[in-house]
Scaffold this motif. Structure first.
Motif, PDB file in Angstrom:
ATOM      1  N   SER A  75     -43.514 -48.597  -2.770  1.00 17.34           N
ATOM      2  CA  SER A  75     -43.036 -47.324  -3.341  1.00 17.34           C
ATOM      3  C   SER A  75     -44.152 -46.563  -4.054  1.00 17.34           C
ATOM      4  O   SER A  75     -44.021 -45.356  -4.292  1.00 17.34           O
ATOM      5  CB  SER A  75     -41.875 -47.601  -4.304  1.00 17.34           C
ATOM      6  N   THR A 131     -30.596 -40.286   4.979  1.00 21.24           N
ATOM      7  CA  THR A 131     -30.093 -39.918   3.645  1.00 21.24           C
ATOM      8  C   THR A 131     -28.612 -40.215   3.484  1.00 21.24           C
ATOM      9  O   THR A 131     -28.098 -40.212   2.358  1.00 21.24           O
ATOM     10  CB  THR A 131     -30.363 -38.431   3.378  1.00 21.24           C
ATOM     11  N   TYR A 136     -30.257 -45.866   1.152  1.00 25.10           N
ATOM     12  CA  TYR A 136     -30.976 -44.680   0.664  1.00 25.10           C
ATOM     13  C   TYR A 136     -30.323 -44.144  -0.602  1.00 25.10           C
ATOM     14  O   TYR A 136     -30.972 -43.875  -1.609  1.00 25.10           O
ATOM     15  CB  TYR A 136     -31.001 -43.629   1.759  1.00 25.10           C
ATOM     16  N   GLN A 137     -29.011 -44.006  -0.535  1.00 20.68           N
ATOM     17  CA  GLN A 137     -28.287 -43.452  -1.663  1.00 20.68           C
ATOM     18  C   GLN A 137     -28.387 -44.355  -2.894  1.00 20.68           C
ATOM     19  O   GLN A 137     -28.499 -43.888  -4.026  1.00 20.68           O
ATOM     20  CB  GLN A 137     -26.831 -43.231  -1.272  1.00 20.68           C
ATOM     21  N   ALA A 139     -30.874 -46.382  -3.592  1.00 22.31           N
ATOM     22  CA  ALA A 139     -32.238 -46.289  -4.115  1.00 22.31           C
ATOM     23  C   ALA A 139     -32.434 -45.014  -4.939  1.00 22.31           C
ATOM     24  O   ALA A 139     -33.027 -45.025  -6.020  1.00 22.31           O
ATOM     25  CB  ALA A 139     -33.238 -46.350  -2.970  1.00 22.31           C
ATOM     26  N   VAL A 140     -31.917 -43.892  -4.420  1.00 21.95           N
ATOM     27  CA  VAL A 140     -32.070 -42.614  -5.116  1.00 21.95           C
ATOM     28  C   VAL A 140     -31.333 -42.645  -6.456  1.00 21.95           C
ATOM     29  O   VAL A 140     -31.780 -42.071  -7.456  1.00 21.95           O
ATOM     30  CB  VAL A 140     -31.550 -41.478  -4.217  1.00 21.95           C
ATOM     31  N   LYS A 164     -36.023 -48.813  -2.977  1.00 21.48           N
ATOM     32  CA  LYS A 164     -36.476 -48.044  -4.132  1.00 21.48           C
ATOM     33  C   LYS A 164     -36.878 -46.638  -3.665  1.00 21.48           C
ATOM     34  O   LYS A 164     -37.429 -46.474  -2.577  1.00 21.48           O
ATOM     35  CB  LYS A 164     -37.672 -48.732  -4.800  1.00 21.48           C
ATOM     36  N   LYS A 165     -36.576 -45.689  -4.509  1.00 21.66           N
ATOM     37  CA  LYS A 165     -36.860 -44.302  -4.129  1.00 21.66           C
ATOM     38  C   LYS A 165     -38.371 -44.030  -4.142  1.00 21.66           C
ATOM     39  O   LYS A 165     -39.132 -44.677  -4.870  1.00 21.66           O
ATOM     40  CB  LYS A 165     -36.142 -43.345  -5.069  1.00 21.66           C
ATOM     41  N   VAL A 173     -38.116 -36.632  -5.645  1.00 22.87           N
ATOM     42  CA  VAL A 173     -37.703 -37.727  -4.781  1.00 22.87           C
ATOM     43  C   VAL A 173     -37.825 -37.271  -3.335  1.00 22.87           C
ATOM     44  O   VAL A 173     -37.152 -36.311  -2.907  1.00 22.87           O
ATOM     45  CB  VAL A 173     -36.250 -38.176  -5.073  1.00 22.87           C
ATOM     46  N   ALA A 176     -36.964 -42.956   0.430  1.00 25.30           N
ATOM     47  CA  ALA A 176     -36.723 -44.317  -0.108  1.00 25.30           C
ATOM     48  C   ALA A 176     -37.318 -45.333   0.860  1.00 25.30           C
ATOM     49  O   ALA A 176     -37.340 -45.133   2.080  1.00 25.30           O
ATOM     50  CB  ALA A 176     -35.233 -44.583  -0.283  1.00 25.30           C
TER      51      ALA A 176
END
Length: 695
Positions: A75, A131, A136-137, A139-140, A164-165, A173, A176
């Motif tokens: 990341s 997304t 993904y969600q 991590a964000v 992790k984002k 952002v 991820a």
């Protein structure tokens, strides 16, 4: 009116008293022993669960920590954050290097806000938007590494994700990055620490939701569906570690342990029955053993007391009963110590002599209707009649031994029914060689025999079966090992059903046959391979063959080199049975046309052995031709298995002369791409680029 109870014989009364005393002592002893055994088994089960759970916690914590470190590093990597500056190969190269060094990781990938997804070896579904995916969600929405379980959009596989984002230099952002481990991979690693057959380990969160489980049906299920909430609360609070729950009617014993510093809990559970059932079986076995010992000692004691008194009278009684039934014995000296008894015995002898001649004539008349023509043994009709005749109290315990010849179908299929008949006759000879004078031996089916043994206990039956096995000839018949499976049943009292006894003997025989028949087939296959090697049909690979097979395997089927070599060595094993038919050599067999059967023989022989079953199908089809002119199925082109095509081509390659005459003469027989590889064969290997697309 005064009634008198039925008087017991001295022999029976002494025996019953001895048996009752020994049985009482034995039951007390067995109770103490089983109590100790129960406590020991429960303690061992608890220790096993605790130790297994501790190992799993250490392993899993280390794996998750390692993967979390990878996610943190990725990341912060500029190449990952900016997506390789439009060059996906730069990102995928990093992922590929990590995957090669970490066998615990299934996927490494990164998704970006603009809809890009960078991942190796993955078929991305149409209209896929990273997304929208849970990883993904999660991590964000998280400031650290998010952990979750989700179902893969492409193949439905359950994955444990640590994501992790990705944040650019401006704090935005942009995507991820995630490291995934498949549920199957984690469960397989956990299973290496199992000590019980029913033992299973899985991971839940603090709410009881199942995150990782060997059976994916239970993922996202909750342990609270099977356990009382109060028990679960005590586990979460750390008050207890052991618990029990009921799932699908099965009671499970479980040990729970929380990952330090996480909200994950590892559970290792086993079927409670697996712990208690051995205790029950030990109790049953112990009771049978004690009953047998009590019977044995009671019998010995009664025999000692009645040897000089009851024995002679019972012997005379038996002889008189045989005369009454029309079954007199051959004359033999009585040898009694009492003069009166000797006189009675002499009178019986006179009666026996008078009816002996008529009895002989009767037996001759019955012989043809009560004997099997192949083996000379009694047939099923005679066995059925004798079973009804001997099913009387004076013959108890009455034992029935069932016998079934192992591997007869294999012998018939490979060598023919004549050889199968030889196998049956050889087994019949071995059975007849150990039978006593009063025993009844009959062939009751194609490969089935039965023995009827009066006055024979279960222990005696085991001894008889052992002597039968020792009497089997050491030599084989055309490679077929002489073997049979046995089972027995004993009728001890009038109330026992003879049909049930016979059925129990059959069931025991078939249970044993499951293992022994397979062992016979394995030995038979080994004998045939040994015979084939002596005839030059199975040989060690030459340097040329070894080199060709290794190079082709490396180019076409890297994971199947060992299987390819095995199938190639055994490709001509089916010719062994033809040599027994006075064929002199392979050339004569080829001219006769019988060679078209040898792959079928090879397939039947190799399929009978688990060790060679994987090679059987490739040996079966190695005589298929690329143009469809081969046999046995007339397959053509890529319908022929790849390994079969390789075997055929190498066989021609190593047997041709310097100018490749055989491959050129029959170029329509062989896969042209494999032929091209062989023609480019050199000491440095195969030029793989000359044959793309071989499958």
């Amino acid at each position: 009116m005064k009634f008198r109870h039925k008087a017991l014989t001295i022999k029976k009364e002494i025996f019953l008293m001895s048996f009752a005393f020994l049985a009482t002592v034995s039951l007390v002893f067995s109770g103490v022993f089983l109590h100790i055994l129960y406590r020991k088994n429960m303690e061992n089960a608890g220790n096993s669960l605790r130790e297994c759970n501790a190992q799993i916690v250490i392993y899993t914590e280390g794996m998750f920590h390692e993967n979390e470190s990878i996610v943190n590093i990725l990341s912060r990597a500029d190449t990952i954050v900016d997506g390789g500056s439009g060059n996906p190969a730069a990102v995928l190269k990093i992922y590929d290097a990590i995957l090669k060094d970490n066998s615990n990781i299934t996927y490494i990938y990164s998704g970006y806000a603009d809809g890009r997804l960078y991942i190796n070896n993955y078929d991305i579904p149409d209209n896929y938007d990273p997304t929208d995916r849970p990883w993904y969600q999660a991590a964000v929405a998280s400031d650290g590494v998010a952990r979750l379980v989700y179902e893969d959009a492409a193949n439905g596989e359950w994955l444990f994700s640590q994501s992790k984002k990705l944040v650019d230099d401006e704090g935005n952002v942009v995507g991820a990055v995630s490291v995934d481990c498949s549920n199957e991979l984690i469960s397989r690693q956990l299973s290496t620490r199992y000590q019980y057959a029913s033992q299973r380990s899985f991971i839940t969160d603090l709410s009881g939701k199942v995150l990782i489980h060997p059976d994916e049906r239970y993922i996202n299920d909750t342990i609270l569906n099977y356990m009382e909430k109060d028990s679960w609360d005590k586990i979460i609070a750390g008050k207890v570690s052991y618990g029990e729950y009921q799932k699908n009617g099965i009671k499970a014993m479980a040990y729970f342990e929380q990952f330090p510093g996480t909200d994950f809990i590892v559970c290792t559970a086993i079927n409670a029955r697996e712990v208690t059932q051995p205790i029950v079986w030990n109790m049953v076995h112990l009771l049978f053993m004690l009953a047998g010992l009590s019977l044995l000692f009671g019998f010995l004691l009664s025999r000692v007391l009645l040897y000089r008194f009851g024995g002679p009278i019972l012997e005379l009684k038996r002889r008189i009963e045989n005369v009454v039934r029309g079954c007199p014995e051959e004359y033999r000296e009585a040898g009694f110590y009492n003069a009166e008894l000797n006189g009675i015995a002499d009178s019986i002898t006179i009666i026996v002599k008078n009816i002996a001649k008529k009895e002989e004539q009767r037996k001759e008349a019955e012989y043809t209707s009560f004997h099997d023509s192949m083996t000379g043994l009694y047939n099923r009709r005679f066995f059925s009649e004798e079973l009804r005749r001997l099913d009387v109290k004076r013959n108890y315990p009455l034992c029935i031994i069932c016998c079934d010849v192992n591997g007869l179908k294999l012998v018939n299929d490979v060598f023919g029914h004549d050889v199968g008949d030889q196998l049956i006759c050889r087994v019949a000879e071995s059975l007849a060689g150990v039978c006593r004078a009063d025993d009844i031996l009959a062939r009751v089916g194609g490969d089935e025999f039965a023995l009827l043994l009066p006055h024979t206990s279960g222990e005696d039956a085991e001894g008889i079966i052992a002597r039968i096995r020792e009497g089997f000839p050491a030599e084989n018949i055309r490679g077929a090992q002489i073997s049979a499976s046995f089972g027995y049943g004993v009728k001890k009292k009038k109330e026992d059903s003879i049909a049930v006894i016979l059925r129990s003997a059959d069931q025991m025989m078939y249970r044993r046959k499951l293992t022994e028949s397979e062992e016979m087939k394995q030995q038979t296959v080994a004998n045939i391979i040994e015979a084939s090697a002596k005839e030059g049909l199975v040989t060690e690979l030459t340097e040329k063959e070894e080199h060709a097979l290794e190079q082709l395997s490396a180019a076409l089927c890297p994971g199947d080199e060992a299987l390819l070599k095995q199938a190639y060595r055994l490709r001509k094993i089916g010719l062994c049975s033809l040599f027994q038919s006075n064929m002199k050599n392979e050339e004569e067999i080829m001219l006769s046309g019988i060679n078209r059967r040898h792959t079928d023989n090879s397939y039947r022989i190799l399929s009978a052995s688990g060790e060679y079953r994987g090679a059987a199908g490739y040996v079966l089809h190695y005589t298929e031709h690329w143009d469809g002119s081969g046999w046995p199925a007339g397959l053509a082109g890529r319908d022929i298995p790849l390994l079969s095509r390789v075997i055929a081509a190498v066989d021609a390659f190593v047997s041709e002369n310097a100018d490749g005459f055989r491959l050129k003469q029959h170029d329509g027989w062989y896969d042209p791409e494999i032929t091209a590889l062989l023609q480019n064969l050199s000491e440095d290997g195969i030029q793989q680029e000359s044959a793309p697309g071989v499958s």
